[in-house]
Design a protein around this motif. Structure first.
Motif, mmCIF file in Angstrom:
data_model
loop_
_atom_site.group_PDB
_atom_site.id
_atom_site.type_symbol
_atom_site.label_atom_id
_atom_site.label_comp_id
_atom_site.label_asym_id
_atom_site.label_seq_id
_atom_site.Cartn_x
_atom_site.Cartn_y
_atom_site.Cartn_z
ATOM 1 N N VAL A 2 0.991 -1.181 0.112
ATOM 2 C CA VAL A 2 0.109 -0.041 -0.049
ATOM 3 C C VAL A 2 0.902 1.258 -0.175
ATOM 4 O O VAL A 2 1.875 1.443 0.906
ATOM 5 N N LEU A 3 0.371 2.267 -0.828
ATOM 6 C CA LEU A 3 1.001 3.580 -0.748
ATOM 7 C C LEU A 3 -0.258 4.378 -0.100
ATOM 8 O O LEU A 3 -1.345 4.429 -0.663
ATOM 9 N N LEU A 4 0.137 5.163 1.039
ATOM 10 C CA LEU A 4 -0.858 5.634 1.767
ATOM 11 C C LEU A 4 -0.470 7.110 1.793
ATOM 12 O O LEU A 4 0.578 7.415 2.555
ATOM 13 N N GLU A 5 -1.264 8.266 1.280
ATOM 14 C CA GLU A 5 -1.067 9.518 1.340
ATOM 15 C C GLU A 5 -1.995 10.068 2.248
ATOM 16 O O GLU A 5 -3.187 9.903 2.159
ATOM 17 N N PRO A 34 9.058 3.069 4.935
ATOM 18 C CA PRO A 34 9.394 3.921 4.261
ATOM 19 C C PRO A 34 8.377 5.355 4.056
ATOM 20 O O PRO A 34 7.147 4.981 4.205
ATOM 21 N N TYR A 35 8.812 6.378 4.053
ATOM 22 C CA TYR A 35 7.856 7.493 3.849
ATOM 23 C C TYR A 35 8.452 8.735 3.011
ATOM 24 O O TYR A 35 9.609 8.796 2.965
ATOM 25 N N SER A 42 1.947 13.494 4.040
ATOM 26 C CA SER A 42 3.051 12.604 4.018
ATOM 27 C C SER A 42 2.249 11.124 3.363
ATOM 28 O O SER A 42 1.357 10.849 3.439
ATOM 29 N N ILE A 43 3.496 10.321 2.471
ATOM 30 C CA ILE A 43 3.070 9.229 2.075
ATOM 31 C C ILE A 43 3.929 8.225 2.730
ATOM 32 O O ILE A 43 4.965 8.451 2.918
ATOM 33 N N ILE A 44 3.513 6.926 2.889
ATOM 34 C CA ILE A 44 3.876 5.920 3.831
ATOM 35 C C ILE A 44 3.676 4.850 2.676
ATOM 36 O O ILE A 44 2.555 4.516 2.257
ATOM 37 N N ARG A 84 7.663 0.790 -4.300
ATOM 38 C CA ARG A 84 6.966 1.670 -5.061
ATOM 39 C C ARG A 84 7.010 3.177 -4.829
ATOM 40 O O ARG A 84 6.885 4.057 -5.859
ATOM 41 N N LEU A 85 7.302 3.446 -3.722
ATOM 42 C CA LEU A 85 7.421 4.812 -3.081
ATOM 43 C C LEU A 85 8.573 5.595 -4.119
ATOM 44 O O LEU A 85 8.396 6.747 -4.482
#
Length: 102
Positions: A2-5, A34-35, A42-44, A84-85
């Motif tokens: 998951v990419l969570l913003e 990773p963020y 912020s993206i985690i 993917r970040l």
């Protein structure tokens, strides 16, 4: 993966909310995930339960002294490996043939 913003800020603490954002970033940084910090949120990156636990911890820290909290969350799930970040940005830079300001 998951990419969570997300962005989370109190609505009852005046115009400047940087000390509350800093509190959340401390939680994000200590999570070990990773963020990326951006001016608007912020993206985690991590597994669903991991990233949601970080958001929950940020909310719980903020609710201790904030009566109203605004939260925006955007989630991108994709089966597969982590990384993917960085790889999503790398892909766009590759197409353009140059580094971008990130």
């Amino acid at each position: 993966m998951v990419l969570l913003e997300f962005s989370m800020s109190p609505m009852s603490q005046g115009e400047s909310v940087s000390r509350y954002v800093a509190r959340s970033l401390d939680i994000i940084d200590k999570s070990g995930l990773p963020y990326q910090l951006t001016p608007m949120g912020s993206i985690i990156e991590g597994e669903w339960a991991e990233v949601m636990a970080v958001v929950t911890a940020c909310f719980e820290a903020m609710e201790t002294d904030c009566e109203r909290i605004s939260t925006q969350i955007k989630i991108d799930y994709r089966a597969g490996p982590a990384g993917r970040l960085k790889s999503k940005v790398d892909a766009v830079e590759s197409i353009l043939g140059r580094k971008l300001s990130t």
